[in-house]
Design a protein around this motif. Sequence first.
Motif, PDB file in Angstrom:
ATOM      1  N   ALA A  32       1.555   9.541   3.393  1.00 15.09           N
ATOM      2  CA  ALA A  32       1.457   9.670   5.269  1.00 15.09           C
ATOM      3  C   ALA A  32       0.907   8.862   6.063  1.00 15.09           C
ATOM      4  N   TYR A  33      -0.573   8.913   5.565  1.00 15.24           N
ATOM      5  CA  TYR A  33      -0.893   7.493   6.024  1.00 15.24           C
ATOM      6  C   TYR A  33      -0.476   6.200   5.763  1.00 15.24           C
ATOM      7  N   ALA A  34      -0.087   6.071   4.438  1.00 10.86           N
ATOM      8  CA  ALA A  34       0.499   4.793   4.195  1.00 10.86           C
ATOM      9  C   ALA A  34       2.085   4.240   4.823  1.00 10.86           C
ATOM     10  N   ARG A  35       2.536   5.385   5.030  1.00 12.70           N
ATOM     11  CA  ARG A  35       3.561   4.947   6.387  1.00 12.70           C
ATOM     12  C   ARG A  35       3.325   5.265   7.498  1.00 12.70           C
ATOM     13  N   ARG A  36       2.640   5.266   7.710  1.00 14.85           N
ATOM     14  CA  ARG A  36       2.427   5.943   9.497  1.00 14.85           C
ATOM     15  C   ARG A  36       1.789   3.851   9.583  1.00 14.85           C
ATOM     16  N   PHE A  37       1.389   3.481   8.902  1.00 17.87           N
ATOM     17  CA  PHE A  37       0.203   2.282   8.652  1.00 17.87           C
ATOM     18  C   PHE A  37       1.176   1.602   8.695  1.00 17.87           C
ATOM     19  N   TYR A  38       2.406   1.354   8.241  1.00  9.73           N
ATOM     20  CA  TYR A  38       3.846   0.254   7.777  1.00  9.73           C
ATOM     21  C   TYR A  38       4.252   0.478   8.224  1.00  9.73           C
ATOM     22  N   ASN A  39       4.838   1.388   9.115  1.00 12.57           N
ATOM     23  CA  ASN A  39       5.568   1.697  10.689  1.00 12.57           C
ATOM     24  C   ASN A  39       4.771   1.027  11.514  1.00 12.57           C
ATOM     25  N   ASP A  40       3.448   1.336  12.129  1.00 10.45           N
ATOM     26  CA  ASP A  40       3.292   0.941  13.005  1.00 10.45           C
ATOM     27  C   ASP A  40       3.362  -0.523  12.192  1.00 10.45           C
ATOM     28  N   ALA A  41       3.087  -1.510  10.924  1.00 10.43           N
ATOM     29  CA  ALA A  41       2.723  -3.073  11.454  1.00 10.43           C
ATOM     30  C   ALA A  41       4.390  -3.612  11.546  1.00 10.43           C
ATOM     31  N   VAL A  42       5.410  -2.154  11.136  1.00 14.07           N
ATOM     32  CA  VAL A  42       6.721  -3.254  11.799  1.00 14.07           C
ATOM     33  C   VAL A  42       7.461  -2.965  13.012  1.00 14.07           C
ATOM     34  N   SER A  43       6.277  -1.780  13.726  1.00 13.63           N
ATOM     35  CA  SER A  43       7.203  -1.618  15.133  1.00 13.63           C
ATOM     36  C   SER A  43       6.193  -3.254  15.766  1.00 13.63           C
ATOM     37  N   ALA A  44       4.537  -3.531  15.903  1.00 11.21           N
ATOM     38  CA  ALA A  44       4.404  -5.183  16.228  1.00 11.21           C
ATOM     39  C   ALA A  44       5.051  -5.964  15.542  1.00 11.21           C
ATOM     40  N   ALA A  45       5.759  -5.854  14.205  1.00 11.16           N
ATOM     41  CA  ALA A  45       6.121  -7.437  13.868  1.00 11.16           C
ATOM     42  C   ALA A  45       7.841  -7.337  14.219  1.00 11.16           C
ATOM     43  N   ARG A  46       8.606  -6.313  15.176  1.00 11.51           N
ATOM     44  CA  ARG A  46       9.444  -5.827  15.728  1.00 11.51           C
ATOM     45  C   ARG A  46       9.239  -6.528  17.112  1.00 11.51           C
ATOM     46  N   ILE A  47       8.506  -6.334  17.733  1.00 13.83           N
ATOM     47  CA  ILE A  47       8.062  -6.264  19.085  1.00 13.83           C
ATOM     48  C   ILE A  47       7.704  -7.682  19.532  1.00 13.83           C
ATOM     49  N   GLY A 102      12.315  -3.667   8.042  1.00 19.08           N
ATOM     50  CA  GLY A 102      12.787  -2.556   8.904  1.00 19.08           C
ATOM     51  C   GLY A 102      11.877  -1.139   8.477  1.00 19.08           C
ATOM     52  N   PHE A 103      11.484   0.149   9.085  1.00 20.36           N
ATOM     53  CA  PHE A 103      11.140   1.395   9.525  1.00 20.36           C
ATOM     54  C   PHE A 103      11.380   2.030   7.956  1.00 20.36           C
ATOM     55  N   PHE A 104      10.229   2.375   7.933  1.00 22.97           N
ATOM     56  CA  PHE A 104      10.581   3.634   5.371  1.00 22.97           C
ATOM     57  C   PHE A 104      10.729   4.967   6.917  1.00 22.97           C
ATOM     58  N   GLU A 105      11.532   5.695   6.794  1.00 28.41           N
ATOM     59  CA  GLU A 105      11.957   7.080   6.667  1.00 28.41           C
ATOM     60  C   GLU A 105      11.711   7.929   6.141  1.00 28.41           C
ATOM     61  N   ILE A 106      10.794   9.237   5.658  1.00 32.22           N
ATOM     62  CA  ILE A 106      10.776   9.662   5.369  1.00 32.22           C
ATOM     63  C   ILE A 106      10.346  10.752   5.178  1.00 32.22           C
ATOM     64  N   ASP A 107      10.671  12.441   5.008  1.00 30.44           N
ATOM     65  CA  ASP A 107       9.949  13.611   4.826  1.00 30.44           C
ATOM     66  C   ASP A 107       8.331  12.800   4.157  1.00 30.44           C
ATOM     67  N   ALA A 167       0.665  -0.617  -0.152  1.00 32.13           N
ATOM     68  CA  ALA A 167      -0.069   0.291  -0.131  1.00 32.13           C
ATOM     69  C   ALA A 167       0.662   0.997   0.321  1.00 32.13           C
ATOM     70  N   LEU A 168       1.981   1.065   0.777  1.00 30.18           N
ATOM     71  CA  LEU A 168       2.398   2.648   0.872  1.00 30.18           C
ATOM     72  C   LEU A 168       3.551   2.604  -0.509  1.00 30.18           C
ATOM     73  N   ASP A 169       3.628   1.590  -1.454  1.00 34.87           N
ATOM     74  CA  ASP A 169       4.586   1.340  -2.963  1.00 34.87           C
ATOM     75  C   ASP A 169       3.783   2.002  -3.535  1.00 34.87           C
ATOM     76  N   ALA A 170       2.583   1.997  -3.257  1.00 33.69           N
ATOM     77  CA  ALA A 170       1.338   2.674  -4.321  1.00 33.69           C
ATOM     78  C   ALA A 170       1.351   3.439  -4.177  1.00 33.69           C
ATOM     79  N   ALA A 171       0.757   3.958  -2.864  1.00 35.61           N
ATOM     80  CA  ALA A 171       0.859   5.581  -2.281  1.00 35.61           C
ATOM     81  C   ALA A 171       2.008   5.958  -2.880  1.00 35.61           C
ATOM     82  N   LEU A 172       3.344   5.623  -2.923  1.00 34.27           N
ATOM     83  CA  LEU A 172       4.434   6.870  -3.135  1.00 34.27           C
ATOM     84  C   LEU A 172       4.413   6.638  -4.817  1.00 34.27           C
ATOM     85  N   VAL A 173       3.902   5.995  -5.631  1.00 34.97           N
ATOM     86  CA  VAL A 173       3.903   5.866  -7.022  1.00 34.97           C
ATOM     87  C   VAL A 173       2.610   6.876  -7.794  1.00 34.97           C
TER      88      VAL A 173
END
Length: 178
Positions: free
Chosen positions: A132-147, A167-172, A43-49
């Motif tokens: 912005a939303y897709a990145r937030r959802f992705y980073n939340d999923a990564v955080s849950a998996a890492r925990i 890994g997290f996806f950190e962008i401006d 979903a993040l890749d689709a939003a970025l494209v």
Amino acid sequence: MFPDWIVDVLFWVAVLFLIGVYVSWRATRLDRLHVRVETARAALDAALVRRAAVSLELAASHLLDPATSLVLATAAHEARTADADNREFAESDLSRALRAVVDQPDFAATLEAKGDGQDVLEELGAAAAKVAYARRFYNDAVSAARIARRKLLIRVLPLAGRAPLPGFFEIDDDPPRL
């Protein structure tokens, strides 16, 4: 009624069965978390494209001056063609380029006066918000998996298999003020 050794065997079989059910449940949960990470990444890749495509559309629309169009088109092209190692940097550059374009004096008024400008602005705003939303959802999923992967049972038993640690996806990704 039953000999003591049969009761002992049944007790230990029940304990082993419950441990097996628990381990299976944890492995399934970890697998679901990894699927969630992969889905959120898609979903993040689709939003970025989509954001890059809208940026290219704006750059090619002749609504901007040639220099601004070139800067925006270059940033959008770099974001679309960046490899995995440079993707975060290219996407951050596109965010900064979008903000620089939109923050020009009287940008919105000039674009709206040219006809199709309002539609492009709305589409750009929606695409930037989705990133912005897709990145937030992705980073939340990564955080849950890492925990989940830090749990003792997951580390002692190789329940994660050979799945790489996400890994997290950190962008401006601050959207431009439209």
